[in-house]
Motif scaffolding. Structure first.
Motif, PDB file in Angstrom:
ATOM      1  N   HIS B  72       0.690  -1.221  -0.161  1.00 41.39           N
ATOM      2  CA  HIS B  72       0.042  -0.026  -0.192  1.00 41.39           C
ATOM      3  C   HIS B  72       0.794   1.351   0.100  1.00 41.39           C
ATOM      4  O   HIS B  72       0.565   2.162  -0.749  1.00 41.39           O
ATOM      5  N   ALA B  73       1.869   1.101   0.616  1.00 38.20           N
ATOM      6  CA  ALA B  73       2.786   2.475   0.755  1.00 38.20           C
ATOM      7  C   ALA B  73       3.426   2.528  -0.815  1.00 38.20           C
ATOM      8  O   ALA B  73       3.471   3.832  -1.127  1.00 38.20           O
ATOM      9  N   GLN B  74       3.632   1.579  -1.492  1.00 40.95           N
ATOM     10  CA  GLN B  74       3.812   1.899  -3.078  1.00 40.95           C
ATOM     11  C   GLN B  74       2.756   2.247  -3.840  1.00 40.95           C
ATOM     12  O   GLN B  74       2.801   3.377  -4.479  1.00 40.95           O
ATOM     13  N   LEU B  75       1.682   2.167  -3.524  1.00 41.57           N
ATOM     14  CA  LEU B  75       0.529   2.699  -4.114  1.00 41.57           C
ATOM     15  C   LEU B  75       0.339   4.117  -3.748  1.00 41.57           C
ATOM     16  O   LEU B  75      -0.058   4.869  -4.606  1.00 41.57           O
ATOM     17  N   GLN B  76       0.609   4.475  -2.450  1.00 40.42           N
ATOM     18  CA  GLN B  76       0.545   5.810  -2.125  1.00 40.42           C
ATOM     19  C   GLN B  76       1.342   6.753  -2.808  1.00 40.42           C
ATOM     20  O   GLN B  76       1.257   8.012  -3.320  1.00 40.42           O
ATOM     21  N   GLN B  77       2.574   6.245  -3.198  1.00 41.18           N
ATOM     22  CA  GLN B  77       3.597   7.032  -3.972  1.00 41.18           C
ATOM     23  C   GLN B  77       2.972   7.374  -5.404  1.00 41.18           C
ATOM     24  O   GLN B  77       3.103   8.293  -6.065  1.00 41.18           O
ATOM     25  N   CYS B  78       2.392   6.168  -6.067  1.00 41.14           N
ATOM     26  CA  CYS B  78       1.764   6.480  -7.329  1.00 41.14           C
ATOM     27  C   CYS B  78       0.596   7.487  -7.093  1.00 41.14           C
ATOM     28  O   CYS B  78       0.598   8.316  -7.831  1.00 41.14           O
ATOM     29  N   PHE B  79      -0.108   7.484  -6.096  1.00 41.21           N
ATOM     30  CA  PHE B  79      -1.245   8.782  -5.735  1.00 41.21           C
ATOM     31  C   PHE B  79      -0.598   9.797  -5.710  1.00 41.21           C
ATOM     32  O   PHE B  79      -1.218  10.900  -6.143  1.00 41.21           O
TER      33      PHE B  79
END
Lengths: 206, 247
Positions: B72-79
């Motif tokens: 999820h932390a990686q996803l937040q970077q995309c966001f």
């Protein structure tokens, strides 16, 4: 007295001719009035009434949500821009400029990619509007030949050729603008054929 | 009447200017597509990861959820990247371009929340999680993104339900079935005129729900034949291996 009698006859004839002229003039006036009214309608419809509705729309739409609803009215606005572009061409034989759009539509063209602050006409809508111009002008060229105004197709050809060359400066992606643009070349060709047809028949030297 | 050849009908600066405007716009859209695709891919990975959830795990799946947090932390970077492109009115200008990624992400969050708490993730929670620490200029989720993203989660829940049955976990399967039914009932109330895509999703949801209901029905029949529940019979699903609690 015979001389007077002759004169009477010719005076009578002249009076009748005058009356006939007056009659034709009245009819012509009526015809011109119809033309004037329909021309006026083009002007007023795109200015006053349309502007009212644009104002109503802009009151309804918060700038941040402009693009959420944009697709609802986009087509109509494109038609409005097209009408404005046609009027501009007929008036001045020039292309409608983005900064002239406000005068017709009551909203400016958004000539920037900055976030929207007010209701506006998008660049895409402006382009769609003027992309519709060649097709209508091709039609006008056909009808100009029918009405024997042979100079007009030449003017149209010059204008549309220049316009088309300008359009080609755009890097269009594979979207609706691109599709619209792709249709223009057929209109250009049609106008060229009309010019060719009247040229070979020597109709352009009038 | 002829045009003055010196005067041009089209000013020479206009179309280069329009070209630059369109290019900037197309470039931004291109970036939004890329971010959206990244988000979709990572959300799918997160979903697959979450589907490895085991209701009978002794550690309560703590390790699984810890790994999900990393993903999820990686996803937040995309966001974080997407948020920059979707500022102010650009939120809706490029919203349609970004929606598939956002929907996939909501689907992942909804599955996660259900596995952990057994409830539906709310719109506010989705916004809070994807924005993380970036609360000053948060990326807002539209009701359309939220609803369409949620509607996809029934497919994953169906998969999870069948998996649970395959593992012989009747309680989990019935819990999922009840949840899906309640969710479907609520979902069917939304006006389909507002979001035309909803009706399509509703049909898919109906099919998923029917599969789950049938599976629970068969399970109940079989359980009734073995009331002492000492032997869990194999279910006649292609996907379900004969798992039983050996006596």
């Amino acid at each position: 007295m015979d001389a007077l009698k002759e004169l009477q006859a010719s005076v009578q004839q002249e009076a009748e001719t005058r009356e006939r002229i007056a009659e034709y003039t009245r009819q012509l006036e009526t015809e011109f009035r119809v033309v004037a009214v329909s021309l006026n309608r083009i002007h007023t419809a795109t200015t006053d009434a349309a502007r009212d509705y644009i104002t109503k729309l802009s009151a309804l739409i918060p700038p941040a949500k402009f693009y959420r609803y944009n697709s609802i009215w986009s087509r109509v606005v494109q038609q409005g821009v097209f009408a404005a572009a046609l009027i501009t061409y007929l008036n001045s034989k020039t292309l409608l400029q983005p900064d002239q759009v406000q005068e017709f539509m009551g909203a400016p063209v958004h000539m920037s990619n900055a976030p929207v602050q007010e209701f506006h006409i998008t660049v895409e809508e402006y382009l769609h509007g003027i992309f519709s111009l060649p097709a209508e002008l091709a039609r006008l060229a056909v009808n100009s030949v029918t009405r024997q105004t042979y100079q007009r197709p030449l003017e149209i050809s010059t204008f549309v050729t220049e316009l088309f060359a300008s359009f080609q400066l755009l890097n269009l992606k594979n979207d609706s603008l691109r599709k619209h643009f792709d249709g223009i070349k057929y209109e250009v060709k049609k106008i060229e054929e009309i010019v060719y047809n009247i040229s070979v028949r020597g109709l352009t030297q009038s | 009447m002829a045009n003055d050849p010196a005067a041009t009908a089209v000013p020479s600066t206009l179309f280069p200017q329009l070209r630059d405007l369109l290019d900037t716009h197309y470039d931004r859209r291109e970036r939004v597509i890329r971010h959206s695709r990244d988000i979709t891919q990572q959300s799918k990975k997160l979903i697959f990861h979450l589907l490895r959830y085991n209701p009978q795990a002794t550690d309560g799946n703590a390790k699984l959820f810890a790994e999900a947090d990393q993903k999820h932390a990686q996803l937040q970077q995309c966001f974080d990247k997407l948020r920059l492109e979707l500022n102010a009115s650009n939120r809706y200008r490029y919203g349609q371009t970004a929606t598939s990624g956002i929907q996939e992400y909501i689907e992942a969050l909804a599955l996660w929340k259900f596995l952990q708490m057994g409830v539906l993730v709310s719109l506010a929670e989705v916004e809070a999680r994807l924005n993380g620490a970036n609360s000053h200029a948060p990326l807002h989720i539209t009701s359309e993104d939220y609803l369409l993203g949620l509607s996809d989660v029934t497919g994953e829940l169906m998969r999870h339900c069948i998996n649970s049955l395959a593992r012989g976990n009747r309680n989990e399967a019935e819990k999922i079935c009840d949840f899906m039914r309640a969710f479907y009932n609520e979902f069917a109330l939304f006006s389909r005129r507002a979001h035309p895509q909803l009706s399509k999703k509703l049909i898919v949801m109906e099919q998923s729900l029917a599969k789950v209901e049938n599976a629970c029905y068969r399970l109940r029949l079989q359980v009734s034949e073995f009331p002492d529940n000492t032997r869990m019979p194999a279910l006649d699903f292609d996907t379900a291996p004969a798992v039983s609690t050996d006596t």
